[in-house]
Design a protein around this motif. Sequence first.
Motif, PDB file in Angstrom:
ATOM      1  N   ILE A   1      86.435  30.644  38.209  1.00  0.00           N
ATOM      2  CA  ILE A   1      87.091  29.641  37.497  1.00  0.00           C
ATOM      3  C   ILE A   1      86.118  29.495  35.949  1.00  0.00           C
ATOM      4  CG2 ILE A   1      87.539  27.159  37.395  1.00  0.00           C
ATOM      5  CD1 ILE A   1      88.361  27.384  40.270  1.00  0.00           C
ATOM      6  N   ASP A   2      84.842  29.628  36.443  1.00  0.00           N
ATOM      7  CA  ASP A   2      84.059  29.405  35.330  1.00  0.00           C
ATOM      8  C   ASP A   2      84.164  30.456  34.302  1.00  0.00           C
ATOM      9  OD1 ASP A   2      83.151  27.063  36.343  1.00  0.00           O
ATOM     10  OD2 ASP A   2      81.254  27.874  37.271  1.00  0.00           O
TER      11      ASP A   2
ATOM     12  N   ILE B   1      78.870  38.108  34.126  1.00  0.00           N
ATOM     13  CA  ILE B   1      79.543  39.208  34.727  1.00  0.00           C
ATOM     14  C   ILE B   1      78.871  39.579  35.721  1.00  0.00           C
ATOM     15  CG2 ILE B   1      80.535  41.387  34.210  1.00  0.00           C
ATOM     16  CD1 ILE B   1      81.085  40.576  31.278  1.00  0.00           C
ATOM     17  N   ALA B   2      77.664  39.832  35.652  1.00  0.00           N
ATOM     18  CA  ALA B   2      76.515  40.650  36.565  1.00  0.00           C
ATOM     19  C   ALA B   2      76.701  39.571  37.821  1.00  0.00           C
ATOM     20  CB  ALA B   2      75.259  40.801  35.985  1.00  0.00           C
ATOM     21  N   GLU B   3      76.629  38.399  37.614  1.00  0.00           N
ATOM     22  CA  GLU B   3      76.667  37.223  38.602  1.00  0.00           C
ATOM     23  C   GLU B   3      77.890  37.308  39.480  1.00  0.00           C
ATOM     24  OE1 GLU B   3      75.530  32.533  39.665  1.00  0.00           O
ATOM     25  OE2 GLU B   3      75.910  33.118  37.217  1.00  0.00           O
ATOM     26  N   LEU B   4      78.754  37.215  38.883  1.00  0.00           N
ATOM     27  CA  LEU B   4      80.152  37.656  39.496  1.00  0.00           C
ATOM     28  C   LEU B   4      80.203  38.901  40.259  1.00  0.00           C
ATOM     29  CD1 LEU B   4      82.836  35.769  40.120  1.00  0.00           C
ATOM     30  CD2 LEU B   4      83.840  37.030  38.085  1.00  0.00           C
ATOM     31  N   ARG B   5      79.977  39.921  39.449  1.00  0.00           N
ATOM     32  CA  ARG B   5      80.015  41.146  40.350  1.00  0.00           C
ATOM     33  C   ARG B   5      78.949  41.232  41.732  1.00  0.00           C
ATOM     34  NH1 ARG B   5      80.058  45.312  35.232  1.00  0.00           N
ATOM     35  NH2 ARG B   5      82.203  45.231  34.778  1.00  0.00           N
ATOM     36  N   LYS B   6      77.851  40.559  41.494  1.00  0.00           N
ATOM     37  CA  LYS B   6      76.952  40.550  42.656  1.00  0.00           C
ATOM     38  C   LYS B   6      77.515  39.752  43.831  1.00  0.00           C
ATOM     39  CE  LYS B   6      72.388  39.215  43.635  1.00  0.00           C
ATOM     40  NZ  LYS B   6      71.553  37.901  43.585  1.00  0.00           N
TER      41      LYS B   6
ATOM     42  N   ILE C   1      80.092  39.800  49.349  1.00  0.00           N
ATOM     43  CA  ILE C   1      81.401  39.491  50.051  1.00  0.00           C
ATOM     44  C   ILE C   1      82.081  40.731  50.528  1.00  0.00           C
ATOM     45  CG2 ILE C   1      83.811  38.753  50.019  1.00  0.00           C
ATOM     46  CD1 ILE C   1      82.733  36.571  47.758  1.00  0.00           C
ATOM     47  N   GLN C   2      81.968  41.746  49.776  1.00  0.00           N
ATOM     48  CA  GLN C   2      82.693  43.101  50.334  1.00  0.00           C
ATOM     49  C   GLN C   2      81.889  43.717  51.105  1.00  0.00           C
ATOM     50  OE1 GLN C   2      83.358  45.055  46.586  1.00  0.00           O
ATOM     51  NE2 GLN C   2      85.249  43.998  46.178  1.00  0.00           N
ATOM     52  N   ASN C   3      80.456  43.401  51.261  1.00  0.00           N
ATOM     53  CA  ASN C   3      79.658  44.057  51.953  1.00  0.00           C
ATOM     54  C   ASN C   3      79.299  43.140  53.381  1.00  0.00           C
ATOM     55  OD1 ASN C   3      78.950  46.753  50.809  1.00  0.00           O
ATOM     56  ND2 ASN C   3      77.758  45.529  49.375  1.00  0.00           N
ATOM     57  N   ASN C   4      79.729  42.067  53.488  1.00  0.00           N
ATOM     58  CA  ASN C   4      79.670  40.951  54.685  1.00  0.00           C
ATOM     59  C   ASN C   4      80.381  41.920  55.835  1.00  0.00           C
ATOM     60  OD1 ASN C   4      81.155  38.865  56.242  1.00  0.00           O
ATOM     61  ND2 ASN C   4      79.402  38.045  55.290  1.00  0.00           N
ATOM     62  N   LYS C   5      79.772  41.735  57.221  1.00  0.00           N
ATOM     63  CA  LYS C   5      80.436  42.671  58.108  1.00  0.00           C
ATOM     64  C   LYS C   5      81.444  42.099  58.509  1.00  0.00           C
ATOM     65  CE  LYS C   5      79.212  41.944  62.703  1.00  0.00           C
ATOM     66  NZ  LYS C   5      78.436  41.317  63.786  1.00  0.00           N
ATOM     67  N   LEU C   6      81.882  40.756  58.392  1.00  0.00           N
ATOM     68  CA  LEU C   6      83.089  40.010  58.724  1.00  0.00           C
ATOM     69  C   LEU C   6      84.188  40.292  57.811  1.00  0.00           C
ATOM     70  CD1 LEU C   6      81.947  36.366  60.142  1.00  0.00           C
ATOM     71  CD2 LEU C   6      82.754  38.349  61.489  1.00  0.00           C
ATOM     72  N   TYR C   7      83.851  40.474  56.704  1.00  0.00           N
ATOM     73  CA  TYR C   7      84.735  40.564  55.661  1.00  0.00           C
ATOM     74  C   TYR C   7      85.313  42.146  55.926  1.00  0.00           C
ATOM     75  CZ  TYR C   7      87.074  41.667  51.033  1.00  0.00           C
ATOM     76  OH  TYR C   7      88.027  42.080  50.173  1.00  0.00           O
ATOM     77  N   LYS C   8      84.336  43.002  56.091  1.00  0.00           N
ATOM     78  CA  LYS C   8      84.625  44.441  56.337  1.00  0.00           C
ATOM     79  C   LYS C   8      85.677  44.581  57.506  1.00  0.00           C
ATOM     80  CE  LYS C   8      80.715  46.980  54.391  1.00  0.00           C
ATOM     81  NZ  LYS C   8      79.511  47.647  54.566  1.00  0.00           N
ATOM     82  N   GLU C   9      85.034  43.962  58.575  1.00  0.00           N
ATOM     83  CA  GLU C   9      86.108  43.952  59.915  1.00  0.00           C
ATOM     84  C   GLU C   9      87.482  43.533  59.736  1.00  0.00           C
ATOM     85  OE1 GLU C   9      86.536  44.816  63.858  1.00  0.00           O
ATOM     86  OE2 GLU C   9      85.044  45.638  62.662  1.00  0.00           O
ATOM     87  N   LEU C  10      87.465  42.306  58.826  1.00  0.00           N
ATOM     88  CA  LEU C  10      88.885  41.842  58.606  1.00  0.00           C
ATOM     89  C   LEU C  10      89.994  42.853  57.958  1.00  0.00           C
ATOM     90  CD1 LEU C  10      91.026  39.259  58.729  1.00  0.00           C
ATOM     91  CD2 LEU C  10      89.758  38.585  56.734  1.00  0.00           C
ATOM     92  N   ILE C  11      89.138  43.262  56.891  1.00  0.00           N
ATOM     93  CA  ILE C  11      89.933  44.225  56.074  1.00  0.00           C
ATOM     94  C   ILE C  11      90.368  45.632  56.925  1.00  0.00           C
ATOM     95  CG2 ILE C  11      89.720  46.051  54.115  1.00  0.00           C
ATOM     96  CD1 ILE C  11      90.026  42.890  53.318  1.00  0.00           C
ATOM     97  N   LYS C  12      89.619  45.889  57.714  1.00  0.00           N
ATOM     98  CA  LYS C  12      89.790  47.012  58.997  1.00  0.00           C
ATOM     99  C   LYS C  12      90.844  46.700  59.696  1.00  0.00           C
ATOM    100  CE  LYS C  12      87.843  49.728  62.634  1.00  0.00           C
ATOM    101  NZ  LYS C  12      86.450  49.668  63.664  1.00  0.00           N
ATOM    102  N   LYS C  13      90.813  45.490  60.269  1.00  0.00           N
ATOM    103  CA  LYS C  13      92.050  45.099  61.512  1.00  0.00           C
ATOM    104  C   LYS C  13      93.350  44.797  60.675  1.00  0.00           C
ATOM    105  CE  LYS C  13      88.946  45.320  64.630  1.00  0.00           C
ATOM    106  NZ  LYS C  13      89.072  46.146  65.500  1.00  0.00           N
TER     107      LYS C  13
ATOM    108  N   LEU D   1      80.211  32.048  50.428  1.00  0.00           N
ATOM    109  CA  LEU D   1      80.300  32.970  49.834  1.00  0.00           C
ATOM    110  C   LEU D   1      81.856  33.013  49.014  1.00  0.00           C
ATOM    111  CD1 LEU D   1      78.788  36.056  51.556  1.00  0.00           C
ATOM    112  CD2 LEU D   1      77.837  34.781  49.630  1.00  0.00           C
ATOM    113  N   MET D   2      82.858  32.545  49.577  1.00  0.00           N
ATOM    114  CA  MET D   2      84.096  32.518  48.973  1.00  0.00           C
ATOM    115  C   MET D   2      84.315  31.204  48.057  1.00  0.00           C
ATOM    116  SD  MET D   2      85.594  35.379  49.807  1.00  0.00           S
ATOM    117  CE  MET D   2      87.153  34.959  49.064  1.00  0.00           C
ATOM    118  N   GLU D   3      83.680  30.377  48.295  1.00  0.00           N
ATOM    119  CA  GLU D   3      83.823  29.050  47.813  1.00  0.00           C
ATOM    120  C   GLU D   3      83.024  29.306  46.492  1.00  0.00           C
ATOM    121  OE1 GLU D   3      82.120  25.946  50.230  1.00  0.00           O
ATOM    122  OE2 GLU D   3      84.365  25.699  51.322  1.00  0.00           O
ATOM    123  N   ASN D   4      81.763  29.821  46.581  1.00  0.00           N
ATOM    124  CA  ASN D   4      80.934  30.097  45.108  1.00  0.00           C
ATOM    125  C   ASN D   4      81.669  31.113  44.330  1.00  0.00           C
ATOM    126  OD1 ASN D   4      79.034  28.631  46.258  1.00  0.00           O
ATOM    127  ND2 ASN D   4      77.636  30.063  47.012  1.00  0.00           N
ATOM    128  N   TYR D   5      82.248  32.279  45.103  1.00  0.00           N
ATOM    129  CA  TYR D   5      82.957  33.231  44.355  1.00  0.00           C
ATOM    130  C   TYR D   5      83.973  32.453  43.661  1.00  0.00           C
ATOM    131  CZ  TYR D   5      85.793  37.420  42.723  1.00  0.00           C
ATOM    132  OH  TYR D   5      86.243  38.247  42.052  1.00  0.00           O
TER     133      TYR D   5
END
Length: 123
Positions: A51-52, A67-72, A77-89, A42-46
Motif C-alpha cells: 500500500i505504501d 523497492i528493495a525492502e518490498l522485494r526482500k 515470504i516465498q522462501n517460507n517453508k509453509l508458503y512453499k508447502e502451500l503452493i506445492k499442495k 510477514l503477509m501483513e507487513n507485505y
Amino acid sequence: MIDTQLKFIADEFIRSLQSMPQVIEYLDALNKYENDEIITSLMENYNQLSIDFQKKQYDGTLTQADIAELRKLAAEIQNNKLYKELIKKQNNLKELLQECNDIVSNEISMDFAKLAAPSSCCS
C-alpha cells in the motif's frame, strides 16, 4: 431446477473429491499457513508495504530502498517453508481438478470448467 439424480451425482462427486489426498493435504497446508504467526505477520507487513509502495509510486516519492525492502520481504515470504508447502499442495490440487475436468469434459463433449464457471458479465 436441478434433477434429483443429477444433484445426487454431483453431491457424490463432491464428497469423493473431498476425500482425495490432494484435497486433504491442501486444506491441511492452508490451515497451517493461515494459523502461523510468522507468515501472518510477514503477509501483513507485505500488504502494508505494498500500500505504501503504491502511494509513493503515485506521489513520485518511491525510492530504490523502498523497492528493495518490498522485494526482500517478498523473497522472505516465498522462501517460507509453509508458503512453499502451500503452493506445492495447491499445484497438486490444481492437477487433480484439471484431471477431473478433462474426464467430465470428455464425457459431456464440452469444457466442463468453462461451462460451470460463473459468468464474468455484469447482470
